[in-house]
Design a protein around this motif. Structure first.
Motif: not given
Ligand code: PLP
Length: 426
Positions: A1-25
């Protein structure tokens, strides 16, 4: 599985926590019928699917022992294990994999130094310097060594705010010219970030070696061992998204080369005669027997994941959460907070220890548990420190990672009010 690009982030200041959380079953599961809110990452981190998949892939597709087989899947396993060392060397700024010894965890890394370097170098009457802020794993190995060698164990005192280390005490202790200074980078109780670079500079002036306990720093902020200048740096994989049972000791090449091997057996030798052996090259000289291959591979995948998000961003994210947590918790009556407060946020990692007047932390944690919130309670494996800052010797602790968000803090605040109601504290 590719590393989720979505996890990398939305803006330059905030993490995309919602996207990151999806990676943690596990973060989509429930505890006691409530969505799990995990606020105990200082104890161990959760694991993303990318790490779980890397381990599964190894077992399903190329399980074999390393360094021995002259066949394809053994070569694949050897390469994956070695590659994870390259990743870790880059991650912490080491020169090469020669400086990366895999061990089980931070505890084993520190013990390795005490037992190998310490046994060979520490003499009767020598001073060993640690601090009042240490985890048991950076106290007990030095107590054992001091007792065995007749050396003297000294402590850098906490400052008057019981948040950082006293500069006066550092200066006084260094006058004793310790053989080694072993210090935590980030306290697992106070969250305090020690200026290990400055301390290393001062320690070097008096000829001491320096070991940094990086259990709570490497997972949460950019770390560069060359910039710090330390001789040793210890870390645990399980606190940085990797499985349990894998950790690392970084050591400067010349220092590691000067040390005797700790364990004897396969893999740590070049050749063996009936009455002698020739040790292997670094880092293998310190890795006797079959390695934790899945652990190494998992750690490599964890580092890929952390790099894809960005360590500076993780640090900033945790700083914001900690500020938010301090702000909210400081407003609750009869809740006491420890360590640097909002003004000292630059010197504080994502850990908040607290006490609710008159209520034992185990009762606090039990109520949190009923709300689906996992927190730590007790002495946090730092009995001298916890007793020194709070006479009952036990605290509750919430700690953050890249998958936490403000609503997790809000859930903790709600649980604190519930605790107070149940135990009738105003
Ligand atoms: N040092 C610090 C500051 C820690 O927080 C911990 C674990 O919580 C350790 C050392 C020991 O880590 P491990 O149990 O993975 O060896």
């Amino acid at each position: 599985m590719n590393l989720s690009q979505k996890s990398a982030k939305k803006s330059s200041a905030d993490l995309d926590v919602a996207g990151i959380k999806k990676d943690f079953p596990i973060l989509a599961t429930k505890m006691n019928g409530k969505p799990l809110v995990y606020l105990d990452s200082a104890a161990t981190s959760q694991k993303p699917i990318q790490v779980i998949s890397a381990i599964t892939k190894y077992y399903r597709e190329y399980n074999a022992n390393i360094h021995r087989g002259v066949y394809k899947i053994s070569e694949m396993a050897t390469e994956a294990y070695t590659d994870s060392k390259r990743k870790l060397a880059n991650f912490i700024g080491a020169n090469s994999i020669e400086e990366i010894v895999y061990v089980r965890n931070t505890t084993e890394a520190i013990n390795l130094v005490a037992l190998s370097w310490g046994d060979a170098n520490v003499q009767k009457g020598d001073h060993i310097l640690i601090s009042e802020m240490e985890h048991h794993s950076n106290i007990v190995p030095w107590q054992i060594l001091a007792k065995k060698k007749g050396a003297v164990l000294d402590y850098i005192k906490l400052d008057k705010d019981k948040a950082g280390l006293s500069e006066k005490s550092i200066a006084e202790q260094l006058e004793k010219r310790p053989a080694i200074v072993a210090i935590t980078h980030v306290s697992n109780v106070l969250g305090s970030i020690n200026d290990v670079k400055d301390l290393t500079k001062k320690a070097k002036k008096v000829g001491a070696l320096v070991l940094v306990d990086g259990a709570q720093s490497a997972p949460h902020m950019p770390v560069n061992v060359k910039d710090i200048g330390c001789d040793f740096f210890a870390l645990s994989g399980h606190k940085m998204l990797a499985p349990t049972g894998i950790g690392a000791l970084y050591g400067k090449k010349d220092v590691l080369n000067s040390m005797p091997p700790l364990f004897g057996g396969g893999d740590m030798i070049k050749s063996v005669e009936f009455y002698s052996y020739t040790p292997n090259d670094l880092p293998w000289k310190f890795e006797a027997g079959t390695s934790n291959i899945e652990g190494g591979i998992g750690l490599g995948a964890a580092i890929d994941y952390l790099n894809s998000v960005g360590m500076s961003k993780i640090r900033e994210h945790e700083k914001r959460l900690t500020l938010y947590g301090l702000e909210k918790l400081s407003k609750i009556k009869n809740v006491e907070l420890f360590g640097y407060q909002k003004k000292g946020i630059e010197k504080r990692g994502g850990v908040i220890s607290f006490s609710i007047k008159g209520i034992h932390p185990h009762d606090v944690a039990a109520v949190f548990d009923s709300y689906g919130i996992a927190i730590r309670a007790g002495h946090h494996c730092a009995m001298p420190l916890v007793k020194g800052i709070f006479k009952e010797g036990a605290l509750s602790r919430i700690s953050f990672y890249l998958y936490n968000e403000e609503k997790d803090v809000d859930a903790a605040v709600e649980a604190i009010y519930a605790v107070k109601k149940i135990f009738k504290v105003r």
